[in-house]
Design an enzyme around this catalytic site. Structure first.
Site, short mmCIF file in Angstrom:
data_model
loop_
_atom_site.label_atom_id
_atom_site.label_comp_id
_atom_site.label_asym_id
_atom_site.label_seq_id
_atom_site.Cartn_x
_atom_site.Cartn_y
_atom_site.Cartn_z
N ASP A 166 -21.13 46.39 35.00
CA ASP A 166 -21.15 45.35 33.96
C ASP A 166 -22.51 45.30 33.26
OD1 ASP A 166 -20.00 43.34 32.48
OD2 ASP A 166 -20.57 41.75 33.87
N GLY B 160 -22.47 45.78 27.19
CA GLY B 160 -22.50 45.13 25.88
C GLY B 160 -23.82 44.40 25.66
N ARG B 161 -24.26 43.63 26.67
CA ARG B 161 -25.52 42.87 26.54
C ARG B 161 -26.71 43.82 26.42
NH1 ARG B 161 -24.88 39.68 31.69
NH2 ARG B 161 -23.12 41.09 31.93
N TRP B 162 -26.66 44.89 27.17
CA TRP B 162 -27.75 45.89 27.13
C TRP B 162 -27.91 46.41 25.69
CZ3 TRP B 162 -28.17 50.97 25.65
CH2 TRP B 162 -29.29 51.67 26.12
N HIS C 211 -21.75 51.32 26.35
CA HIS C 211 -20.76 52.12 27.09
C HIS C 211 -21.15 53.61 27.07
CE1 HIS C 211 -18.49 48.53 27.36
NE2 HIS C 211 -17.95 48.56 26.15
N TRP D 249 -7.91 45.11 27.73
CA TRP D 249 -7.04 45.40 26.59
C TRP D 249 -7.27 44.44 25.45
CZ3 TRP D 249 -5.13 49.92 26.15
CH2 TRP D 249 -4.73 50.64 27.27
N ARG E 121 -9.99 43.47 24.23
CA ARG E 121 -11.21 43.75 23.45
C ARG E 121 -10.86 44.35 22.09
NH1 ARG E 121 -16.31 45.01 27.26
NH2 ARG E 121 -15.85 43.36 28.75
N LEU F 68 -16.08 64.00 48.26
CA LEU F 68 -16.05 62.62 47.76
C LEU F 68 -14.71 62.28 47.09
CD1 LEU F 68 -17.74 60.00 46.92
CD2 LEU F 68 -18.17 61.20 44.78
N ARG G 272 -22.10 44.90 42.00
CA ARG G 272 -21.84 44.50 40.62
C ARG G 272 -23.17 44.45 39.88
NH1 ARG G 272 -17.72 40.60 37.88
NH2 ARG G 272 -18.49 40.73 35.77
#
Ligand code: FPP
Length: 258
Positions: free
Chosen positions: A18, A21-23, A35, A67, A69, A129, A181
């Protein structure tokens, strides 16, 4: 810290990525730039999880709520997934990684769906992995899916904890040991609700595009030091019944007295 020094007991790490967007906004860029930058962090963390011999890494790439967004943002996320798979395919194969998507991908462009199923098939027998992207995923929907699957196969039978676990979307991933998170919020946002029952939680203020391999290693190290009791108590706290637990008004009180 060198790779050899980091001992850990963590099998399954789940990550809510998360803060993209703020970044981007903080840097006066459109949200989607977060993103884009976040996607290269995904590559770094996958590599690191593999190096650390973590058994399963599950990353929340697109929730069922995402969805709602704006269409452009949704399209960018689809494109990034496509490009990621194209770019990382070789490395995934070379490193014996088992790749899967968990969730509903039926609304993704056909060429992305094709790429996903190709890579899932190509890595089917890989033993390294377990890399899973939760895409079009919601934890409640997964629980409903498991219950419905069980009912369809076992009409009239009562469902148990174990039945539910074994009917999840990818049952062999098992419980989550550590949920990370990024982005500063302290919530689980409908992610792997069943599997996180006993997970350790780590919330960091770092926004996903700034998240580094060093912070990831630090978290793994810190969490490995925590004692996980799964609702039980520490072995050293197990008292014999004649042990004195208190002295009150000159009276001795033993375990057997209470
Ligand atoms: C949350 O940030 C992040 C997402 C909704 C998507 C996560 C996607 C990536 C990291 C890139 C693509 C992934 C793959 C697997 C290639 P946000 O937009 O909600 O951030 P905000 O809380 O700051 O608004």
């Amino acid at each position: 810290m060198s790779l050899e020094n980091l001992q850990h007991n963590i099998n399954h790490v789940a990550i809510i990525m998360d803060g993209n967007g703020r970044w981007a906004k903080m840097r006066s860029h459109p949200r989607v730039w977060g993103h884009v930058r976040g996607t290269s962090v995904v590559s770094d963390i996958v590599q690191e999880a593999d190096d650390l011999k973590i058994k399963s890494l599950t990353m929340y790439a697109f929730s069922s709520e995402n969805w709602s967004r704006p269409q452009t943002e949704v399209r960018v996320l689809f494109n990034l997934l496509y490009k990621f798979l194209r770019k990382e395919r070789e490395r995934i194969l070379k490193n014996n990684i088992r790749f899967r998507i968990m969730g509903d991908v039926t609304n993704l462009p056909v060429q992305t769906q094709t790429l996903i199923s190709q890579l899932e098939q190509e890595t089917f027998y890989n033993t390294g992995l377990n890399l899973t992207f939760a895409f079009g995923y919601g934890g409640r929907a997964e629980i409903a899916f498991a219950i419905n699957k069980f009912i369809a196969e076992n009409p009239g039978k009562k469902i148990t904890d174990e039945d539910l676990s074994s009917n999840l979307m990818i049952p062999e991933l098992g419980d989550v040991d550590l949920l990370i998170r990024t982005g500063g919020d302290h919530r689980v946002s409908n992610f792997m609700l069943w599997q996180i029952a006993y997970a350790e939680m780590f919330f960091t203020d770092t926004k996903w595009p700034d998240f580094t391999v060093t912070e990831f290693r630090y978290i793994i190290e810190q969490i490995s030091k925590r004692e996980r009791r799964f609702g039980a108590i520490s072995a050293t706290d197990n008292l014999a019944s004649n042990i004195i637990i208190a002295r009150e008004n000159q009276k001795i009180i033993r375990v057997q007295d209470v």
